[in-house]
Design an enzyme around this catalytic site. Sequence first.
Site, PDB file in Angstrom:
ATOM      1  N   LYS A   1       4.207   8.854   9.083  1.00 47.86           N
ATOM      2  CA  LYS A   1       3.862   8.214  10.387  1.00 47.86           C
ATOM      3  C   LYS A   1       4.820   8.506  11.453  1.00 47.86           C
ATOM      4  O   LYS A   1       4.571   9.925  12.067  1.00 47.86           O
ATOM      5  CB  LYS A   1       3.863   6.527  10.622  1.00 47.86           C
ATOM      6  CG  LYS A   1       2.616   6.307   9.586  1.00 47.86           C
ATOM      7  CD  LYS A   1       2.431   4.735   9.305  1.00 47.86           C
ATOM      8  CE  LYS A   1       1.047   4.713   8.275  1.00 47.86           C
ATOM      9  NZ  LYS A   1       0.949   4.088   7.128  1.00 47.86           N
TER      10      LYS A   1
ATOM     11  N   ASP B   1       9.212   2.931  -0.019  1.00 45.34           N
ATOM     12  CA  ASP B   1       8.222   3.592   0.664  1.00 45.34           C
ATOM     13  C   ASP B   1       8.230   3.378   2.113  1.00 45.34           C
ATOM     14  O   ASP B   1       7.984   2.079   2.791  1.00 45.34           O
ATOM     15  CB  ASP B   1       6.942   3.013   0.039  1.00 45.34           C
ATOM     16  CG  ASP B   1       5.727   3.926   0.843  1.00 45.34           C
ATOM     17  OD1 ASP B   1       5.949   4.527   2.095  1.00 45.34           O
ATOM     18  OD2 ASP B   1       4.857   3.574   0.470  1.00 45.34           O
TER      19      ASP B   1
ATOM     20  N   TYR C   1       0.711  -1.152   0.201  1.00 46.95           N
ATOM     21  CA  TYR C   1       0.060  -0.266  -0.137  1.00 46.95           C
ATOM     22  C   TYR C   1       0.992   1.216  -0.054  1.00 46.95           C
ATOM     23  O   TYR C   1       1.856   1.347   0.641  1.00 46.95           O
ATOM     24  CB  TYR C   1      -0.858  -0.050   1.111  1.00 46.95           C
ATOM     25  CG  TYR C   1      -1.719   1.098   1.333  1.00 46.95           C
ATOM     26  CD1 TYR C   1      -2.805   1.361   0.307  1.00 46.95           C
ATOM     27  CD2 TYR C   1      -1.697   2.261   2.370  1.00 46.95           C
ATOM     28  CE1 TYR C   1      -3.695   2.620   0.535  1.00 46.95           C
ATOM     29  CE2 TYR C   1      -2.587   3.460   2.526  1.00 46.95           C
ATOM     30  CZ  TYR C   1      -3.513   3.511   1.427  1.00 46.95           C
ATOM     31  OH  TYR C   1      -4.404   4.559   1.818  1.00 46.95           O
TER      32      TYR C   1
HETATM   33  C1  LIG Z   1       0.360   4.493   5.818  1.00 54.44           C
HETATM   34  C2  LIG Z   1       1.119   4.430   4.855  1.00 54.44           C
HETATM   35  C3  LIG Z   1       1.036   5.339   3.465  1.00 54.44           C
HETATM   36  C4  LIG Z   1      -0.157   6.260   3.569  1.00 54.44           C
HETATM   37  O1  LIG Z   1       0.156   7.135   4.227  1.00 54.44           O
HETATM   38  P1  LIG Z   1      -1.069   7.983   4.945  1.00 54.44           P
HETATM   39  O2  LIG Z   1      -0.357   9.133   6.019  1.00 54.44           O
HETATM   40  O3  LIG Z   1      -2.082   7.287   5.391  1.00 54.44           O
HETATM   41  O4  LIG Z   1      -1.522   8.812   3.596  1.00 54.44           O
HETATM   42  C5  LIG Z   1       1.628   5.056   2.369  1.00 54.44           C
HETATM   43  N1  LIG Z   1       2.636   4.099   2.487  1.00 54.44           N
HETATM   44  C6  LIG Z   1       2.864   3.099   3.515  1.00 54.44           C
HETATM   45  C7  LIG Z   1       3.732   1.826   3.324  1.00 54.44           C
HETATM   46  C8  LIG Z   1       2.095   3.095   4.621  1.00 54.44           C
HETATM   47  O5  LIG Z   1       1.918   2.271   5.599  1.00 54.44           O
END
Ligand SMILES: *Cc1c(COP(=O)(O)O)cnc(C)c1O
Length: 427
Positions: free
Chosen positions: A267, A239, A144
């Site tokens: 995060k 990511d 994701y």
């Molecule tokens: C949570 C997450 C996102 C998206 O971040 P948001 O702050 O929810 O938009 C993108 N990539 C990874 C790997 C994530 O865990």
Amino acid sequence: MRMERSQELFQRAETCIPGGVNSPVRACRSVGAAPLFIERAQGAWLYDADGNALIDYVGSWGPMILGHRHPVVEDAIRRVLERGVSFGAPVDLEVALAEKVISLVPSVEMIRMVNSGTEATMSALRLARGFTGRNVLVKFDGCYHGHGDSFLVDAGSGVATLNIPGSPGVPGEVTRHTLSLPYNDMDAFRELMAARGGEVAAVIVEPVAGNMGFVRPREGFLSLLREETQKHGALLIFDEVMTGFRVALGGVQGLFGIKPDLSTFGKIIGGGLPVGAYGGRRDIMAHVAPMGPVYQAGTLSGNPLAMAAGLATMEEISRPGFYENLEEKTLKLVEGLAAAAKDAHIPVCCDSIGSMFGMFFTKGPVHSFADAKTSDLMRFNAYYAGMREKCIYLAPSQFEAGFVSMAHGSAEIEATIQAARSVMKTL
Ligand SMILES: *Cc1c(COP(=O)(O)O)cnc(C)c1O
């Protein structure tokens, strides 16, 4: 467990917010439960609207590595409150946070702050396309990367499925450029790059996956991505929105010694406030406006409250021994959960890196989204419900990772294992 107040609030929420929530998984639909409304939190604990106290393994989906209401983070936020919360002009805290990330993550030479992980990945992709002059994005099934159009392709298993928007509202013209491969499938990746490497702008990956449940990269997978992208002039994007400052201080790239071209963060970097960031090689970042032509902007980007919370968090996690301590606790938890399952004769597949962990209800091994989907979801749902009844707050989906914070003590870990022991017997 009392839930009257949460249920009342949820009913109200459902009339005015789609699904009653501002982010879908919170609704707890897949596990057939109603969400708990949280009133306050402290350390490793959440307190809901009905006065229940729960041990938290969601940590706001990742940011709360210090636990809730860490005094150093709160003090930093308070200091900003006394000076004004937003100016739309540069502040010292932005520079300090940028310098801090650059000092901790060797591949990052310049960094741009945004407001969410979604924004970070969308911006990194635009930059990769602008820099390479190519359009194709390669991603992996079950990873994701936020809700940007280009990333919403869940091609299912198999090689490079084209033209399938994962969500209504995403034009096929956009997802036509996205190719999704099975995670950890090195042959499929080699073949794709041999056939179309010259069209690929970027390969994006969760270097340790957390959004299909916890799945670690196989030996050689990440280095293959590095070699092949380099060979074909494509950019490698790690990511690390979830894994950055979670699996280790330097993220997955620090742990495995692999240097991506670009990285995305979120995060933990915001300490619980809305922050994302993308950064990497200086020559690539030099293409971002106003230094270069690739446009990306944000009214609240670099917001002082968010920068202060992020910076205070980064300083706390840089203390010697922080990650060793966290990892030790997490290992103890995961070993306890595995032993509880074993004694109840339930096949599970548990794993963790740093303070990120997961457990599938299958004998495994789990290397891909297809493997993850062999988990017994009925059993997971019963486990989730049983644990929540015992005031253990887990993510309401098999396809999410769990997080341990610095505020989790041996009492909380032990209580969690005991709860799992009694719930496992009922599954
Ligand atoms: C949570 C997450 C996102 C998206 O971040 P948001 O702050 O929810 O938009 C993108 N990539 C990874 C790997 C994530 O865990």
